[in-house]
Design a protein around this motif. Sequence first.
Motif, PDB file in Angstrom:
ATOM      1  N   ILE A 160       0.866  -1.178   0.000  1.00 28.86           N
ATOM      2  CA  ILE A 160       0.000   0.000   0.000  1.00 28.86           C
ATOM      3  C   ILE A 160       0.900   1.224   0.000  1.00 28.86           C
ATOM      4  CG2 ILE A 160      -1.855   1.246   1.179  1.00 28.86           C
ATOM      5  CD1 ILE A 160      -1.255  -2.315   2.220  1.00 28.86           C
ATOM      6  N   GLY A 161       0.886   1.951  -1.100  1.00 21.40           N
ATOM      7  CA  GLY A 161       1.770   3.093  -1.265  1.00 21.40           C
ATOM      8  C   GLY A 161       2.729   2.854  -2.418  1.00 21.40           C
ATOM      9  N   SER A 162       2.739   3.765  -3.376  1.00 17.91           N
ATOM     10  CA  SER A 162       3.563   3.587  -4.580  1.00 17.91           C
ATOM     11  C   SER A 162       4.651   4.637  -4.692  1.00 17.91           C
ATOM     12  CB  SER A 162       2.679   3.637  -5.829  1.00 17.91           C
ATOM     13  OG  SER A 162       1.972   4.878  -5.889  1.00 17.91           O
ATOM     14  N   GLY A 163       4.990   5.269  -3.557  1.00 17.09           N
ATOM     15  CA  GLY A 163       6.073   6.235  -3.550  1.00 17.09           C
ATOM     16  C   GLY A 163       7.424   5.557  -3.643  1.00 17.09           C
ATOM     17  N   SER A 164       8.470   6.273  -3.295  1.00 13.08           N
ATOM     18  CA  SER A 164       9.828   5.779  -3.512  1.00 13.08           C
ATOM     19  C   SER A 164      10.115   4.483  -2.754  1.00 13.08           C
ATOM     20  CB  SER A 164      10.850   6.848  -3.136  1.00 13.08           C
ATOM     21  OG  SER A 164      10.655   7.290  -1.807  1.00 13.08           O
ATOM     22  N   ILE A 165       9.688   4.392  -1.485  1.00 12.97           N
ATOM     23  CA  ILE A 165       9.967   3.176  -0.707  1.00 12.97           C
ATOM     24  C   ILE A 165       9.075   2.027  -1.160  1.00 12.97           C
ATOM     25  CG2 ILE A 165       9.950   2.137   1.576  1.00 12.97           C
ATOM     26  CD1 ILE A 165      12.248   4.005   1.255  1.00 12.97           C
ATOM     27  N   GLY A 166       7.789   2.285  -1.320  1.00 11.27           N
ATOM     28  CA  GLY A 166       6.882   1.230  -1.779  1.00 11.27           C
ATOM     29  C   GLY A 166       7.308   0.649  -3.111  1.00 11.27           C
TER      30      GLY A 166
ATOM     31  N   ALA B  63       3.539  -8.311 -11.414  1.00 11.77           N
ATOM     32  CA  ALA B  63       2.919  -7.219 -10.661  1.00 11.77           C
ATOM     33  C   ALA B  63       1.583  -6.810 -11.268  1.00 11.77           C
ATOM     34  CB  ALA B  63       3.854  -6.017 -10.617  1.00 11.77           C
ATOM     35  N   ARG B  64       0.694  -6.375 -10.400  1.00 17.60           N
ATOM     36  CA  ARG B  64      -0.557  -5.796 -10.862  1.00 17.60           C
ATOM     37  C   ARG B  64      -1.031  -4.763  -9.855  1.00 17.60           C
ATOM     38  NH1 ARG B  64      -5.250  -8.484  -8.635  1.00 17.60           N
ATOM     39  NH2 ARG B  64      -4.745 -10.397  -7.517  1.00 17.60           N
ATOM     40  N   ALA B  65      -1.925  -3.907 -10.295  1.00 15.58           N
ATOM     41  CA  ALA B  65      -2.478  -2.859  -9.451  1.00 15.58           C
ATOM     42  C   ALA B  65      -3.828  -3.303  -8.905  1.00 15.58           C
ATOM     43  CB  ALA B  65      -2.618  -1.562 -10.235  1.00 15.58           C
ATOM     44  N   GLY B  66      -4.194  -2.744  -7.762  1.00 19.88           N
ATOM     45  CA  GLY B  66      -5.479  -3.082  -7.170  1.00 19.88           C
ATOM     46  C   GLY B  66      -5.903  -2.022  -6.176  1.00 19.88           C
ATOM     47  N   GLU B  67      -6.970  -2.311  -5.465  1.00 20.64           N
ATOM     48  CA  GLU B  67      -7.447  -1.423  -4.412  1.00 20.64           C
ATOM     49  C   GLU B  67      -6.716  -1.726  -3.104  1.00 20.64           C
ATOM     50  OE1 GLU B  67      -9.352   1.012  -5.056  1.00 20.64           O
ATOM     51  OE2 GLU B  67     -10.047   0.429  -7.075  1.00 20.64           O
ATOM     52  N   VAL B  68      -6.793  -0.800  -2.169  1.00 19.61           N
ATOM     53  CA  VAL B  68      -6.063  -0.949  -0.908  1.00 19.61           C
ATOM     54  C   VAL B  68      -6.467  -2.217  -0.173  1.00 19.61           C
ATOM     55  CG1 VAL B  68      -5.702   0.050   1.387  1.00 19.61           C
ATOM     56  CG2 VAL B  68      -5.638   1.515  -0.638  1.00 19.61           C
ATOM     57  N   GLN B  69      -7.757  -2.504  -0.086  1.00 17.30           N
ATOM     58  CA  GLN B  69      -8.207  -3.702   0.623  1.00 17.30           C
ATOM     59  C   GLN B  69      -7.647  -4.964  -0.027  1.00 17.30           C
ATOM     60  OE1 GLN B  69     -12.257  -3.759   1.884  1.00 17.30           O
ATOM     61  NE2 GLN B  69     -12.378  -5.998   1.990  1.00 17.30           N
ATOM     62  N   GLU B  70      -7.571  -4.990  -1.342  1.00 16.20           N
ATOM     63  CA  GLU B  70      -6.981  -6.130  -2.050  1.00 16.20           C
ATOM     64  C   GLU B  70      -5.516  -6.306  -1.664  1.00 16.20           C
ATOM     65  OE1 GLU B  70      -8.239  -6.828  -6.398  1.00 16.20           O
ATOM     66  OE2 GLU B  70      -8.406  -4.654  -6.116  1.00 16.20           O
ATOM     67  N   ALA B  71      -4.782  -5.200  -1.569  1.00 12.77           N
ATOM     68  CA  ALA B  71      -3.357  -5.264  -1.231  1.00 12.77           C
ATOM     69  C   ALA B  71      -3.157  -5.791   0.182  1.00 12.77           C
ATOM     70  CB  ALA B  71      -2.716  -3.895  -1.388  1.00 12.77           C
ATOM     71  N   VAL B  72      -4.000  -5.380   1.105  1.00 13.76           N
ATOM     72  CA  VAL B  72      -3.899  -5.852   2.489  1.00 13.76           C
ATOM     73  C   VAL B  72      -4.090  -7.359   2.552  1.00 13.76           C
ATOM     74  CG1 VAL B  72      -4.868  -5.710   4.812  1.00 13.76           C
ATOM     75  CG2 VAL B  72      -4.685  -3.643   3.423  1.00 13.76           C
ATOM     76  N   GLU B  73      -5.003  -7.867   1.752  1.00 13.98           N
ATOM     77  CA  GLU B  73      -5.377  -9.279   1.813  1.00 13.98           C
ATOM     78  C   GLU B  73      -4.572 -10.160   0.864  1.00 13.98           C
ATOM     79  OE1 GLU B  73      -9.516  -8.907   0.879  1.00 13.98           O
ATOM     80  OE2 GLU B  73     -10.097  -8.582   2.985  1.00 13.98           O
ATOM     81  N   PHE B  74      -3.717  -9.576   0.037  1.00 11.71           N
ATOM     82  CA  PHE B  74      -3.065 -10.319  -1.045  1.00 11.71           C
ATOM     83  C   PHE B  74      -2.041 -11.326  -0.541  1.00 11.71           C
ATOM     84  CE2 PHE B  74      -0.038 -10.591  -4.689  1.00 11.71           C
ATOM     85  CZ  PHE B  74      -0.922 -11.110  -5.620  1.00 11.71           C
ATOM     86  N   GLY B  75      -1.257 -10.967   0.449  1.00 10.85           N
ATOM     87  CA  GLY B  75      -0.254 -11.877   1.012  1.00 10.85           C
ATOM     88  C   GLY B  75      -0.392 -11.951   2.519  1.00 10.85           C
ATOM     89  N   ASP B  76       0.564 -12.592   3.147  1.00  9.25           N
ATOM     90  CA  ASP B  76       0.495 -12.741   4.602  1.00  9.25           C
ATOM     91  C   ASP B  76       0.812 -11.450   5.335  1.00  9.25           C
ATOM     92  OD1 ASP B  76      -0.178 -15.412   4.448  1.00  9.25           O
ATOM     93  OD2 ASP B  76       1.895 -16.113   4.539  1.00  9.25           O
ATOM     94  N   ILE B  77       1.777 -10.683   4.827  1.00 12.86           N
ATOM     95  CA  ILE B  77       2.232  -9.476   5.515  1.00 12.86           C
ATOM     96  C   ILE B  77       2.213  -8.301   4.542  1.00 12.86           C
ATOM     97  CG2 ILE B  77       4.134  -8.372   6.758  1.00 12.86           C
ATOM     98  CD1 ILE B  77       5.051 -11.116   7.663  1.00 12.86           C
ATOM     99  N   PRO B  78       1.206  -7.435   4.629  1.00 17.27           N
ATOM    100  CA  PRO B  78       1.187  -6.266   3.747  1.00 17.27           C
ATOM    101  C   PRO B  78       2.251  -5.254   4.151  1.00 17.27           C
ATOM    102  CG  PRO B  78      -0.632  -6.163   5.311  1.00 17.27           C
ATOM    103  CD  PRO B  78       0.020  -7.502   5.497  1.00 17.27           C
ATOM    104  N   VAL B  79       2.741  -4.534   3.163  1.00 17.28           N
ATOM    105  CA  VAL B  79       3.706  -3.456   3.388  1.00 17.28           C
ATOM    106  C   VAL B  79       2.953  -2.141   3.311  1.00 17.28           C
ATOM    107  CG1 VAL B  79       5.741  -2.273   2.492  1.00 17.28           C
ATOM    108  CG2 VAL B  79       5.642  -4.771   2.478  1.00 17.28           C
ATOM    109  N   LEU B  80       3.081  -1.333   4.357  1.00 14.33           N
ATOM    110  CA  LEU B  80       2.386  -0.058   4.424  1.00 14.33           C
ATOM    111  C   LEU B  80       3.407   1.056   4.282  1.00 14.33           C
ATOM    112  CD1 LEU B  80      -0.390   1.186   4.796  1.00 14.33           C
ATOM    113  CD2 LEU B  80      -0.074   1.022   7.272  1.00 14.33           C
ATOM    114  N   ALA B  81       3.343   1.772   3.165  1.00 16.78           N
ATOM    115  CA  ALA B  81       4.314   2.818   2.854  1.00 16.78           C
ATOM    116  C   ALA B  81       3.574   4.082   2.463  1.00 16.78           C
ATOM    117  CB  ALA B  81       5.245   2.359   1.730  1.00 16.78           C
ATOM    118  N   VAL B  82       2.837   4.636   3.429  1.00 16.89           N
ATOM    119  CA  VAL B  82       2.019   5.822   3.179  1.00 16.89           C
ATOM    120  C   VAL B  82       2.288   6.866   4.261  1.00 16.89           C
ATOM    121  CG1 VAL B  82       0.203   4.462   2.065  1.00 16.89           C
ATOM    122  CG2 VAL B  82       0.062   4.930   4.527  1.00 16.89           C
TER     123      VAL B  82
END
Length: 249
Positions: free
Chosen positions: A21-27, A63-82
Motif C-alpha cells: 500500500i503506497g507507490s512512492g519511492s519506498i513502496g 505485478a498488478r495494481a489493485g485497491e487498498v483492501q486487495e493489497a492488504v489481503e493479497f499476502g500474509d504481511i502487507p507493506v504499508l508505505a504511506v
Amino acid sequence: MGTRTQSLEHEENSMKRIGIIGSGSIGAAVARLAVAADWEVLIANSRGPASLSGLIEELGPLARAGEVQEAVEFGDIPVLAVPLAAYPKLPQATFTGRTVLSTGNYYPHRDGRIEQLDTLATTTAEYEQALLPEARIVKAFNSILFTHIPNLANSTPRTALPIAGDDDAAKAGVSELVNALGFDTVDAGTLAESWRFEPESGAYTQIYVADLDAFRADYLSDPGAPLPADQLRTLLEKSTRADVAAREF
C-alpha cells in the motif's frame, strides 16, 4: 492427504505474494525487490489502479495494481508505505489481526506537526499502532534511503536492517520477509524503542552511505555501502534520540 497437500500449496503460494500500500519511492523500491525475488506483487495507492500503469509496466507480469483492501489481503504481511495522514483513510477492519510491515517516518513538512511525536510522548511506530489498533505493526525499511535499497539488497557482506515491534511472532514473520527480499535483520526492540532508527537518530539512513561528503553534495548519486548485522547492532546500541520538535524535513 489431499487436504494437507492443498494446505501446503496454499502456504507456499501465500509466502510468494506481497501486497504493498503506497507507490512512492519506498513502496516502489520494495516492489522491485519482490519482483526480483519472483514474488507476485499487488500495489495499491490512494489514487486508484489506473495511476499505477507506468510502475506496473516497469515491474512486469508478476505485478498488478489493485485497491487498498486487495493489497492488504493479497499476502500474509502487507507493506504499508504511506504518510501518517493517510492512516485514518485506510480500511481499518481489513487490518484486524494482521502483521503489517510499516516503512513510515514522521516528516512535519508533509505530515504537519503532531504534538505527541514532537514531545517524545510516543514514537512514530507507537503512533501508527494507535491508528491501526487491531493490527500488529512492525517497523522496517524506514531507516534506509530508497536508492540504497536496490543497491544493497543481497550485498556482500549482507546488509542488515533494523526492525522493531511488540509481538515476537510478528517480528519473526517480518524478519523472514525482509530476509527473502535480500537483507538481514537486527531486532531493535519494541515499538517504544524504535526511535533508535528514526530520522536523525544514530542508526538512520547515513549509516548506509558510501561517501558522506559526496552524499551531502548529491545524496541520490551515493551507491551505498554494505552494513553487516554486528555493525548495525553496535550503532543501535549507541544511538541517541533525535530532537523531534526541531525536525523540519
